[in-house]
Design an enzyme around this catalytic site. Structure first.
Site, PDB file in Angstrom:
ATOM      1  N   LEU A  93       0.884  -1.161   0.000  1.00 28.44           N
ATOM      2  CA  LEU A  93       0.000   0.000   0.000  1.00 28.44           C
ATOM      3  C   LEU A  93       0.924   1.213   0.000  1.00 28.44           C
ATOM      4  O   LEU A  93       1.756   1.363   0.889  1.00 28.44           O
ATOM      5  CB  LEU A  93      -0.911   0.002   1.233  1.00 28.44           C
ATOM      6  CG  LEU A  93      -2.067   1.017   1.224  1.00 28.44           C
ATOM      7  CD1 LEU A  93      -2.997   0.782   0.030  1.00 28.44           C
ATOM      8  CD2 LEU A  93      -2.869   0.931   2.522  1.00 28.44           C
ATOM      9  N   ASP A  94       0.803   2.058  -1.024  1.00 32.52           N
ATOM     10  CA  ASP A  94       1.734   3.170  -1.219  1.00 32.52           C
ATOM     11  C   ASP A  94       1.844   4.053   0.012  1.00 32.52           C
ATOM     12  O   ASP A  94       0.909   4.183   0.798  1.00 32.52           O
ATOM     13  CB  ASP A  94       1.287   4.038  -2.401  1.00 32.52           C
ATOM     14  CG  ASP A  94       1.306   3.281  -3.717  1.00 32.52           C
ATOM     15  OD1 ASP A  94       2.061   2.310  -3.815  1.00 32.52           O
ATOM     16  OD2 ASP A  94       0.551   3.664  -4.622  1.00 32.52           O
ATOM     17  N   ILE A  95       2.982   4.709   0.135  1.00 33.51           N
ATOM     18  CA  ILE A  95       3.239   5.578   1.284  1.00 33.51           C
ATOM     19  C   ILE A  95       2.210   6.693   1.399  1.00 33.51           C
ATOM     20  O   ILE A  95       1.849   7.121   2.498  1.00 33.51           O
ATOM     21  CB  ILE A  95       4.672   6.158   1.204  1.00 33.51           C
ATOM     22  CG1 ILE A  95       5.031   6.861   2.507  1.00 33.51           C
ATOM     23  CG2 ILE A  95       4.836   7.085   0.011  1.00 33.51           C
ATOM     24  CD1 ILE A  95       6.485   7.237   2.608  1.00 33.51           C
TER      25      ILE A  95
ATOM     26  N   SER B 153      -0.944   6.473   0.514  1.00 30.81           N
ATOM     27  CA  SER B 153      -2.285   5.884   0.542  1.00 30.81           C
ATOM     28  C   SER B 153      -2.606   5.414   1.948  1.00 30.81           C
ATOM     29  O   SER B 153      -1.711   5.137   2.748  1.00 30.81           O
ATOM     30  CB  SER B 153      -2.374   4.697  -0.424  1.00 30.81           C
ATOM     31  OG  SER B 153      -2.116   5.103  -1.750  1.00 30.81           O
TER      32      SER B 153
END
Length: 248
Positions: free
Chosen positions: A124-126, A128
């Site tokens: 999970l992107d930084i 997000s």
């Protein structure tokens, strides 16, 4: 050239295919003499089996697996999913007794031992937020991120820009990333500035890149469901254990 029969598989691979454990765990159990094939202990790495042979784990291995935990976390912006990078802290740092969700109904007692081997099952992107799964259990990891995984992941995505009917059609099916066609997705409007995405794959920054291809800019992204497990009312920055009765 291998002399192995064409219809056989490495024992560890077959165990993973059957969902008994991950391949790494299988190798550990084989070395420890905790695996039987047709009732006979097999403790040699690289051993091969045919698809119709019966494989079973020793009770000790099964008990070890049952002690492994999986946690669900509502990851905030500014934390990376895995190892620390670029000066940012890993989400696992939030796995403390103080950050445990008060509504956790798993009945599992928190212990620092649960940090051992705890790894993210997916990214999970930084920038997000939302559901991040961390697990000690190779079976869970295989279910979520194995090559043949078909688990859905659902996101709410706030966007800026104009989306044409053609662009919406492309988001659902027709885009390519990194030279590969994307699998069909389910994309629809949640409200006037927010899209709902349901994906069965997870390329790096996939949703943001998909949106860029149709002229949209993502200004907020939150994962709200993985498989059958919703984020529900889990507060931002808190976590809970996956209950024994819950399956992705």
């Amino acid at each position: 050239m291998s002399d192995a029969p064409q219809d056989t598989l490495r024992l560890s691979k077959r165990m993973a295919e059957l969902g008994l454990c991950s391949r790494r765990e299988a190798d550990e159990y084989i070395e420890q003499g905790l695996v039987k094939v047709d009732g006979v202990v097999v403790d040699v790495l690289g051993s091969r089996v045919s698809p119709d042979q019966h494989i079973e784990l020793d009770r000790m291995a099964t008990m070890t697996q049952n002690l492994r935990v999986t946690i669900l976390m509502n990851k905030p912006i500014g934390f990376v999913s895995g190892q620390a990078e670029g000066g940012y802290k890993p989400a696992a740092n939030l796995f403390t007794a103080e950050n445990r969700y008060a509504g956790d109904r798993s009945g599992i007692e928190f212990t620092r031992r649960h940090l051992n081997g705890l790894a993210p099952a997916g990214r999970l992107d930084i920038d997000s937020t939302g559901m991040l799964v961390l697990t000690q259990d190779g079976r869970v990891a295989k279910t979520l991120i194995g090559d043949d995984s078909k688990i859905e992941k659902e996101y709410l995505v706030r966007v800026e820009g104009m989306l044409s009917n053609e662009g919406m059609a492309l988001l659902n099916h027709g885009l390519s990333l990194d030279g590969q066609a994307l699998k069909p997705a389910k994309v629809s409007w949640q409200n006037e500035d927010q899209l709902r995405f349901v994906l069965r794959e997870g390329k790096k920054r996939q949703i943001r890149r998909m949106c860029e291809l149709v002229g949209l800019k993502v200004v907020g992204l939150k994962r709200i469901r993985i498989g059958r497990i919703p984020l529900s009312d889990l507060p931002l920055g808190q976590w809970r254990y996956l209950r024994p009765d819950e399956k992705f």
